[in-house]
Design a protein around this motif. Structure first.
Motif, PDB file in Angstrom:
ATOM      1  N   ALA A   1      -4.365   4.742   4.897  1.00  0.00           N
ATOM      2  CA  ALA A   1      -5.110   4.104   6.002  1.00  0.00           C
ATOM      3  C   ALA A   1      -4.674   2.773   6.591  1.00  0.00           C
ATOM      4  O   ALA A   1      -4.353   2.540   7.692  1.00  0.00           O
ATOM      5  CB  ALA A   1      -6.480   4.194   5.806  1.00  0.00           C
ATOM      6  N   ASP A   2      -4.234   2.012   5.722  1.00  0.00           N
ATOM      7  CA  ASP A   2      -4.140   0.509   5.806  1.00  0.00           C
ATOM      8  C   ASP A   2      -2.683   0.520   6.530  1.00  0.00           C
ATOM      9  O   ASP A   2      -2.196  -0.272   7.385  1.00  0.00           O
ATOM     10  CB  ASP A   2      -4.094  -0.365   4.543  1.00  0.00           C
ATOM     11  CG  ASP A   2      -5.613  -0.809   4.145  1.00  0.00           C
ATOM     12  OD1 ASP A   2      -6.299  -0.433   5.109  1.00  0.00           O
ATOM     13  OD2 ASP A   2      -5.518  -1.138   2.841  1.00  0.00           O
ATOM     14  N   VAL A   3      -1.826   1.178   5.845  1.00  0.00           N
ATOM     15  CA  VAL A   3      -0.302   1.349   6.565  1.00  0.00           C
ATOM     16  C   VAL A   3      -0.351   1.989   8.080  1.00  0.00           C
ATOM     17  O   VAL A   3       0.517   1.389   8.686  1.00  0.00           O
ATOM     18  CB  VAL A   3       0.650   2.183   5.457  1.00  0.00           C
ATOM     19  CG1 VAL A   3       1.934   2.535   6.185  1.00  0.00           C
ATOM     20  CG2 VAL A   3       0.771   1.353   4.216  1.00  0.00           C
ATOM     21  N   VAL A   4      -1.065   2.848   8.374  1.00  0.00           N
ATOM     22  CA  VAL A   4      -0.996   3.575   9.391  1.00  0.00           C
ATOM     23  C   VAL A   4      -1.624   2.599  10.389  1.00  0.00           C
ATOM     24  O   VAL A   4      -0.999   2.336  11.583  1.00  0.00           O
ATOM     25  CB  VAL A   4      -2.101   4.903   9.359  1.00  0.00           C
ATOM     26  CG1 VAL A   4      -2.274   5.390  10.767  1.00  0.00           C
ATOM     27  CG2 VAL A   4      -1.300   6.020   8.776  1.00  0.00           C
TER      28      VAL A   4
ATOM     29  N   PRO B   1       0.782  -1.152   0.161  1.00  0.00           N
ATOM     30  CA  PRO B   1      -0.005  -0.238   0.109  1.00  0.00           C
ATOM     31  C   PRO B   1       0.692   1.324   0.036  1.00  0.00           C
ATOM     32  O   PRO B   1       1.874   1.177   0.512  1.00  0.00           O
ATOM     33  CB  PRO B   1      -0.934   0.029   1.415  1.00  0.00           C
ATOM     34  CG  PRO B   1      -0.790  -1.726   1.559  1.00  0.00           C
ATOM     35  CD  PRO B   1       0.703  -2.011   1.307  1.00  0.00           C
ATOM     36  N   PRO B   2       0.418   2.338  -0.545  1.00  0.00           N
ATOM     37  CA  PRO B   2       1.038   3.690  -0.759  1.00  0.00           C
ATOM     38  C   PRO B   2       1.512   4.051   0.944  1.00  0.00           C
ATOM     39  O   PRO B   2       0.809   3.850   1.783  1.00  0.00           O
ATOM     40  CB  PRO B   2       0.390   4.419  -1.384  1.00  0.00           C
ATOM     41  CG  PRO B   2      -1.122   4.069  -1.385  1.00  0.00           C
ATOM     42  CD  PRO B   2      -0.901   2.421  -1.099  1.00  0.00           C
ATOM     43  N   ALA B   3       2.548   4.914   0.959  1.00  0.00           N
ATOM     44  CA  ALA B   3       3.008   5.393   2.139  1.00  0.00           C
ATOM     45  C   ALA B   3       1.621   6.437   2.611  1.00  0.00           C
ATOM     46  O   ALA B   3       1.201   7.072   1.893  1.00  0.00           O
ATOM     47  CB  ALA B   3       4.200   6.287   1.852  1.00  0.00           C
TER      48      ALA B   3
ATOM     49  N   ILE C   1       5.063   7.220   7.045  1.00  0.00           N
ATOM     50  CA  ILE C   1       4.946   5.785   7.259  1.00  0.00           C
ATOM     51  C   ILE C   1       5.103   4.885   5.952  1.00  0.00           C
ATOM     52  O   ILE C   1       4.101   5.029   5.089  1.00  0.00           O
ATOM     53  CB  ILE C   1       3.688   5.454   8.174  1.00  0.00           C
ATOM     54  CG1 ILE C   1       3.639   6.334   9.336  1.00  0.00           C
ATOM     55  CG2 ILE C   1       3.564   4.080   8.377  1.00  0.00           C
ATOM     56  CD1 ILE C   1       2.286   6.332  10.167  1.00  0.00           C
ATOM     57  N   VAL C   2       5.790   3.992   5.740  1.00  0.00           N
ATOM     58  CA  VAL C   2       5.820   3.197   4.599  1.00  0.00           C
ATOM     59  C   VAL C   2       5.294   1.607   5.048  1.00  0.00           C
ATOM     60  O   VAL C   2       5.647   1.358   6.438  1.00  0.00           O
ATOM     61  CB  VAL C   2       7.024   3.204   3.885  1.00  0.00           C
ATOM     62  CG1 VAL C   2       7.434   4.623   3.324  1.00  0.00           C
ATOM     63  CG2 VAL C   2       8.328   2.653   4.726  1.00  0.00           C
ATOM     64  N   ALA C   3       5.159   1.090   4.091  1.00  0.00           N
ATOM     65  CA  ALA C   3       4.386  -0.426   4.395  1.00  0.00           C
ATOM     66  C   ALA C   3       5.839  -1.356   4.827  1.00  0.00           C
ATOM     67  O   ALA C   3       5.920  -2.009   5.741  1.00  0.00           O
ATOM     68  CB  ALA C   3       3.795  -0.823   3.221  1.00  0.00           C
TER      69      ALA C   3
END
Length: 226
Positions: A44-47, A39-41, A165-167
């Motif tokens: 919502a999923d990464v956070v 997912p992109p930096a 935040i990156v994955a």
């Protein structure tokens, strides 16, 4: 045949089709890291994943909007009853506006280790954060200070923007300068002896808190609730 002979035989077999005159430098190897369709930096999923991982490690995590940062920083420091905290140069002034001036210590000139050992904690930013591993990465940049500031005090409060935040680890490494003093923080400092008795605060802060700035706030993942 012993183990050594077996290994060498396997190597010879693997190299059987390599031309005699070929050298390692003759065959370029693509050493770029693959993000693997993550997912992109800042998504919502990464956070959510970073928050989940940090919580698993025993860190305290809170999602805030940009307008709530100053109050959240002041609240976290007050909850620790810290008489003083170190705030490195480059930490946004608006984020520390809620801290009493007499509580804030500067590291210029550099504080001796003995004094750092007596302060209540350190408040910093980050260079990036890795959701997959629940890791906060500092590189000594603005708002982060030198490495000792986040290793000696017993409390570390870290402010992270969602877009930092990156994955995955490869994505984080692509953002980092390997020549800088990198510190990877995955939860509060902890270790265990041969009997697996866990001891916290040996190699760094006993307590880690993170404020993650999201505008708008990332809604909770209901699929994780049970």
């Amino acid at each position: 045949m012993n183990a050594r002979d077996d290994v060498l035989a396997r190597v010879r077999h693997a190299l059987a089709d390599v031309p005699d005159g070929e050298r390692p430098e003759d065959v370029p190897v693509d050493r770029r890291y693959s993000a693997g369709g993550t997912p992109p930096a800042g998504s919502a999923d990464v956070v959510r994943l970073l928050v989940e991982r940090l919580a698993d490690y025993g860190a305290s995590v809170r999602l805030v909007t940009a307008g709530q940062v100053a109050a959240a920083v002041a609240r976290a420091v007050s909850a620790r009853d810290a008489r003083s905290v170190v705030v490195p140069r480059g930490f946004p002034p608006q984020w520390q506006a809620g801290l009493a001036a007499e509580r804030v210590l500067s590291d210029e000139p550099r504080l001796p280790v003995e004094e750092l050992d007596r302060v209540g904690g350190a408040v910093t930013t980050v260079a990036t954060a890795i959701a997959d591993t629940g890791t906060l990465v500092l590189d000594g940049g603005p708002g982060q200070g030198r490495r000792v500031l986040t290793l000696v005090p017993d409390f570390h409060l870290c402010v992270v923007r969602a877009d930092q935040i990156v994955a995955s680890v490869p994505e984080a490494l692509a953002r980092l300068d390997p020549l800088r003093p990198l510190t990877f923080v995955s939860g509060p400092s902890a270790t265990s002896d041969i009997e697996l008795d866990r001891v916290e605060g040996v190699h760094g802060p006993r307590t880690l808190e993170a404020l993650v700035i999201c505008d708008p706030l990332v809604p909770p993942d209901r699929s994780m609730e049970s």
